[in-house]
Enzyme design. Structure first.
Site, PDB file in Angstrom:
ATOM      1  N   HIS A 177       0.846  -1.198   0.000  1.00 32.18           N
ATOM      2  CA  HIS A 177       0.000   0.000   0.000  1.00 32.18           C
ATOM      3  C   HIS A 177       0.881   1.247   0.000  1.00 32.18           C
ATOM      4  CE1 HIS A 177      -3.447   2.512   0.714  1.00 32.18           C
ATOM      5  NE2 HIS A 177      -2.848   3.061   1.752  1.00 32.18           N
ATOM      6  N   ASP A 179       0.945   5.132  -0.105  1.00 28.88           N
ATOM      7  CA  ASP A 179       0.222   6.400  -0.015  1.00 28.88           C
ATOM      8  C   ASP A 179       0.951   7.462  -0.821  1.00 28.88           C
ATOM      9  OD1 ASP A 179      -1.892   5.776   1.879  1.00 28.88           O
ATOM     10  OD2 ASP A 179      -0.280   5.498   3.337  1.00 28.88           O
ATOM     11  N   ASP A 291      -7.743   1.269   2.247  1.00 30.29           N
ATOM     12  CA  ASP A 291      -7.448   2.279   3.271  1.00 30.29           C
ATOM     13  C   ASP A 291      -8.394   3.479   3.380  1.00 30.29           C
ATOM     14  OD1 ASP A 291      -5.935   3.017   5.445  1.00 30.29           O
ATOM     15  OD2 ASP A 291      -4.437   4.117   4.298  1.00 30.29           O
ATOM     16  N   ASP A 428       1.679  -1.126   4.491  1.00 31.99           N
ATOM     17  CA  ASP A 428       2.153   0.132   3.901  1.00 31.99           C
ATOM     18  C   ASP A 428       3.603   0.010   3.421  1.00 31.99           C
ATOM     19  OD1 ASP A 428      -0.275   0.965   4.760  1.00 31.99           O
ATOM     20  OD2 ASP A 428       0.455   2.500   6.143  1.00 31.99           O
ATOM     21  N   HIS A 573      -6.451   9.484  -0.081  1.00 32.63           N
ATOM     22  CA  HIS A 573      -7.126   9.425   1.224  1.00 32.63           C
ATOM     23  C   HIS A 573      -6.311   9.978   2.391  1.00 32.63           C
ATOM     24  CE1 HIS A 573      -5.171   5.454   0.539  1.00 32.63           C
ATOM     25  NE2 HIS A 573      -4.757   5.649   1.780  1.00 32.63           N
TER      26      HIS A 573
HETATM   27 ZN   LIG Z   1      -3.274   4.775   2.792  1.00 34.01          ZN
END
Ligand SMILES: [Zn+2]
Length: 1073
Positions: A177, A179, A291, A428, A573
């Site tokens: 994941h 971000d 998420d 993550d 997000h």
């Molecule tokens: Zn995230």
């Protein structure tokens, strides 16, 4: 000179994307109402009434007693002023004196076809196996008992022989994941982690073809792609072709689903998919959203329209997860509330446990599952908080470890209806080091080999992608292939807000956190859309005139592309949610701001070509543009080009700043235009030194009361309703866990805002608008009434400038208290796309009753609706009958333990813009679903898409301009032009000759009064004559496509007429010429 005056002109604009020029002449005549033909005759009754009211107000202000109870009279006799302006067609005609050549008078009654009313009026049919989320909320007790090893769940047991006839099929789905910004900026994460993950992926997947990997963020993937050579690119393509690497969703980011507007959700999906189509040639089949902090059916609808058939969600309230697990409804068809058949269904998997990390994905016991996260092997950087470490798998322990893991898989599968089980394997920024690939893949392979080589275990375990999982699930659940057996899975409608991950920790804070940036996002959205449309029209027109090479198409297309990507990035997000580190927030803000400037350039460049009367005189000069957003040469007559980016005919108020009060305004054909010159305020009580006041202008007084707005009256019928606007404070709890960027944990009910000093109240009155500005210490609150024909005059504009920078753990809210008996019901929009009914529940903590509001929220009683329309996403609730409450800013001194590691202390002075609309409905409401009125839809569009003024550079005063109405006629009232977006060329960074025409047919409720609404459109059952859509450009071909252009749909080319179903969003590939 530092300052200038605010100069408001009242103009109209016709047809979608109307560009027309107004000549603004500065001369030495002071604007004089007796000399101005339109101001004197436009709204005689209205003006007199307003004049009287303001005179009355001034007397009261002078008396300085019980002032507030009377201010309402001046501000809010909305009904009277609007009625007078167009109470009859004759009056309406008179009021057009200023510009008869432009706009027809709005009809007294909107021509709505009766068939167009059936959609919102039809009864709701709940499918036999259907689940409505609002019903689930009624059912649940939200008692949060301790469930044992699965803390928020229950004990799971099974019989050893359950899989004897049908073996358990396990798909372990490795994922990472990433971000695009959170604790680090997008670029820093890329440099430190993401590029290594992707580089290692190419090597490590090629080592063993049984290995799999899932990726979803195209923002990162494309940045990495740009940095690798063609050999590596081919290696990636072969991994994708072999099914080892799956791109899931394929959006630019994994967007937030609460604060995002559907325009931007679509745009980031389109940008990701366009990139994929061109560079990799892959079409995502499955949505992956592990998420986002709660899930919206709008995202579901968009994924379905983009051609996806499966999706996965994770962050859902723990009580809802538990309920779904008990009912075995964690896999379901997610259906839109309005859908009467199965056309919007998408197969959805809801992850059952607390998180998407390894401890919470193999089965119910995190202490066990953590031992199968081999990055946490002893000696590594991370370990298991349950204090039992993983063991490297070897011949000695493989049996014991495999059985232990199989037990978890089996227990997990008991929560579902088939023998296929999904076990995501990631977290993550995982798989950044080569060693982690070896640790995870080698150890798991040994476990799989053991399980698969022991038939008595009745299991087949393997690495898979998310689509591998769904491919096995569909036949197992009798979904595919279509057979006589009806699918095993239920249908669910509704949304998954407001998310709680544990206890009373509701994630309703992020609906408001960093509101300054939430507003900035909406500004870029409306500017980007306006620029896309104008650029597409200019490009087609340039092409038609054979001037393709003269127009800076490449340069402008690059600016558009960058803006699309910056806007897309912000939908992430941790971006629009306001949950990044301070410097990451600054990085996002800088990108948004630069892109706003850049798309303004695109608009100016495009409008330059479009408004030029003699196209032969066209010369592009980037150093000396024709159109500018600001000008520094105030002493010459200036021409303004006004751009209406909506698809509707429109009367609107345009405000520009000038540095003299002596202003006269004319249309291109020389007709005078009503104008109002108002003061620009340098400080609360100090206008600019040469401030100009119209009439008796303004008054300054101090008052004591809290409520400025007190009553609103219908424009028809004369019934008055109490509507008070006030402010309240929330603090944060004294418990250990306090409010932060994500969580709202208030210290009980809000406390009334009681300013230390009496507020200063300023009244401005004029022919175009009148307003009352109340300045408190923390908020400057302005109520403005437009004194104009049409939509603008139908609602009260509220603007609040909030400044809580000096506060300590406080949140400020605007509370609207009315006498409507709305009980515990209220309604909020989801992503500006649909309305979700809500119930305030006493069994839930206060913070759980807050919901995201992207464009509107309303309360209603039989026959009346009060709607708050918003120009930025914020958290909203209705805690008591008759109330609507919106959090405007939050300042929080601590972290809320969700990984961010800081509070929210970077508050800015933030402007929040709203409109308040009171409407009368002829019948009682149906409780199950709800739609806004057409008036509400179009008011929202005005609020979110203001007209855009551009100034013609004095260097070009010899040129002449022509008004442009690109659309042959306004679109039907219920059809919204979401975008007209030029598609990228197959090669290079420039545009192609095709555009994506994205249309949305809004659902609306017909039962509201449609007399005197000021709407200048009609409805057509969603039919649009494509061949006759544009006035000067012709439509060469129309190809129906999936939402993000990935798939070409049936329907043939060059359709003369298209038809949209209510609520439908459709994309067409169109060639204009
Ligand atoms: Zn995230």
């Amino acid at each position: 000179m530092k300052l200038s005056r605010q100069f408001t002109l009242f103009g109209s604009a016709i047809f979608c994307v109307v560009v027309f020029s107004l000549y603004l002449m500065l001369d030495h005549l002071q604007l004089d109402r007796t000399k101005n033909p339109s101001s004197g005759s436009s709204f005689p009754g209205q003006l007199t009434i307003l004049q009287e009211k303001i005179d009355h107000l001034e007397r009261l202000l002078a008396e300085n007693n019980e002032i507030i109870s009377n201010i309402r009279d001046s501000v809010l006799d909305l009904s009277e002023s609007v009625k007078d302006s167009k109470g009859s067609p004759e009056v309406g005609n008179q009021s057009r004196v200023g510009y008869p050549e432009l706009l027809a008078s709005p009809p007294l009654v909107i021509p709505i076809q009766q068939e167009d009313c059936h959609f919102a009026a039809k009864p709701y049919n709940k499918p036999a196996d259907g689940v409505q989320m609002l019903d689930v909320y009624d059912l649940l007790s939200f008692d949060n008992p301790d469930g044992g090893v699965w803390k928020q769940g229950f004990d799971i047991s099974y019989n050893e022989n359950e899989w004897d006839t049908e073996p358990l099929q396990v798909f372990v789905v490795p994922h990472s994941h990433n971000d695009p910004g959170w604790l680090k900026t997008f670029d820093d994460y890329y440099r430190d982690q993401t590029q290594h993950i992707l580089n290692n992926m190419v090597v490590k997947l090629h080592e063993d073809e049984r290995r799999r990997m899932l990726w979803s963020e195209i923002s990162y993937f494309s940045k990495w792609w740009d940095s690798i050579d063609s050999q590596k690119r081919d290696a990636v393509k072969s991994l994708i072709e072999r099914g080892q690497l799956e791109i899931a969703t394929g959006g630019w980011v994994m967007p937030d689903e609460a604060n995002t507007h559907y325009f931007a959700m679509i745009d980031q999906l389109l940008e990701g998919h366009q990139w994929l189509e061109r560079n990799v040639g892959v079409k995502p089949k499955t949505g992956w959203a592990v998420d986002p902090f709660g899930h919206s059916p709008t995202m579901t609808y968009l994924l379905k329209q983009a051609g996806m058939s499966n999706m996965l969600i994770q962050r859902v309230h723990y009580s809802v997860k538990k309920h779904f697990a008990i009912q075995k409804t964690l896999e379901f068809f997610w259906r839109q509330t309005w859908d009467q058949d199965t056309t919007t269904d998408i197969l959805c998997h809801m992850m059952p446990f607390y998180s998407y990390d390894v401890p919470h994905t193999c089965g119910p016991d995190p202490k066990i599952c953590c031992q199968f996260d081999f990055k946490r092997l002893p000696g590594g950087r991370i370990s298991c908080p349950w204090r039992v470490p993983p063991q490297t798998i070897n011949d000695g322990n493989v049996k014991e470890r495999a059985l232990m893991l199989l037990d978890q898989y089996r227990k997990k599968s008991k929560l579902f209806r088939t023998h296929v089980v999904l076990a995501p394997l990631g977290d993550d920024f995982r798989y950044n080091e080569a060693s982690e690939w070896d640790q995870q893949f080698q150890n798991y392979q040994k476990l799989f080999d053991y399980m698969n080589s022991h038939p008595e275990l009745h299991v087949k375990a393997q690495f898979g992608t998310i689509s591998d999982y769904f491919s096995a699930l569909r036949p197992a659940a009798a979904v595919d292939p279509v057979s006589n057996t009806s699918p095993l899975l239920p249908v669910v409608s509704g949304d998954f807000f407001t998310y709680a991950d544990r206890d009373d920790h509701y994630w309703s804070g992020y609906f408001t956190s960093r509101p300054f940036y939430k507003r900035l996002d909406r500004v870029l959205e409306s500017h980007l859309r306006a620029a896309e449309i104008l650029f597409s029209l200019a490009l087609a027109s340039v092409q038609k005139a054979n001037k393709w090479n003269d127009f800076p198409s490449l340069e402008n297309y690059k600016l558009l592309t960058e803006a699309r990507r910056n806007l897309g990035l912000f939908q992430h997000h941790d971006a629009i949610t306001g949950t990044g580190k301070d410097w990451v927030v600054v990085d996002y803000g800088t990108r948004l701001f630069h892109s706003i400037l850049n798309v303004k350039r695109v608009m100016a460049n495009s409008a330059h070509w479009l408004v030029l009367k003699d196209k032969g005189a066209y010369i592009h000069s980037s150093s000396m543009p024709l159109l500018q957003m600001v000008t520094r040469n105030p002493f010459l007559p200036l021409s303004l080009v006004i751009y209406n980016p909506t698809e509707q005919d429109r009367w609107s108020v345009v405000t520009v700043y000038v540095n003299t009060p002596r202003v006269r305004l004319q249309t291109a054909s020389g007709h005078a235009v009503t104008a109002q010159v108002s003061a620009v305020w340098e400080e609360t009580t100090r206008a600019s030194r040469e401030a100009f006041q119209v009439g008796k202008g303004l008054s300054l007084q101090k008052v004591q009361d809290r409520f400025i707005l007190q009553r609103v009256k219908y424009k028809e019928g004369g019934v008055e309703h109490k509507v008070e606007v006030g402010f309240v404070w929330y603090g944060t709890t004294s418990n250990r866990d306090k409010s932060g960027a994500y969580l709202f944990l208030p210290d009980g009910e809000a406390k009334a805002y009681t300013p230390n000093h009496a507020p200063v109240i300023r009244v401005t009155k004029g022919v175009v608008f009148s307003e009352v500005t109340t300045t408190y210490q923390h908020v400057t609150h302005t109520l403005r009434l437009y004194n104009v024909q049409g939509i603008e005059g139908q609602s009260v504009e509220i603007s609040n400038t909030v400044d809580i920078r000096g506060e300590f753990n406080r949140e400020i809210a605007m509370r609207i208290t009315s006498d409507l008996n709305s009980s515990d019901r209220f309604f909020t929009d989801l992503n500006g796309f649909q309305i979700q009914p809500r119930r305030t529940m006493a069994k839930l903590p206060l913070q759980a009753n807050f919901y995201p509001m992207t464009t509107m929220a309303y309360i209603q009683e039989s026959g009346v609706r009060l709607t708050l329309l918003t120009a930025q996403s914020l958290g909203v609730s209705s805690l008591k009958s008759g109330q609507l409450e919106v959090i405007m800013d939050r300042r929080l001194m601590q972290d809320d333990n969700r990984g961010l590691g800081q509070g929210v202390q970077d508050n800015k002075i933030t402007a929040n813009l709203f409109r308040l609309l009171l409407e009368k409905r002829s019948e009682t409401f149906k409780p199950e679903w709800s739609y806004p009125s057409l008036l509400s839809h179009i008011t929202s569009m005005y609020l979110n898409h203001p007209v855009i003024p551009m100034v013609v550079s004095p260097n070009y005063d010899s040129l002449t301009f022509a008004p442009l109405s690109p659309l042959r006629a306004a679109l039907p009232c219920d059809v919204h032009l979401v975008n007209l977006r030029t598609i990228q060329a197959k090669e290079g960074a420039g545009p192609s000759h095709e555009v994506a025409l994205i249309l949305h047919r809004r659902g609306f409720d017909c039962e509201f009064s449609n007399r005197n609404m000021g709407l200048l459109c009609s409805t057509t059952q969603g039919k649009l004559p494509m061949g006759k859509l544009f006035s000067e450009l012709s439509v060469q071909s129309v190809t129906p496509a999936s939402l993000s252009l990935m798939h070409t749909l049936d329907g043939g080319r060059s359709q003369e007429e298209i038809q949209l179903k209510p609520m439908e969003i459709r994309t067409y590939r169109v060639q204009l010429r």
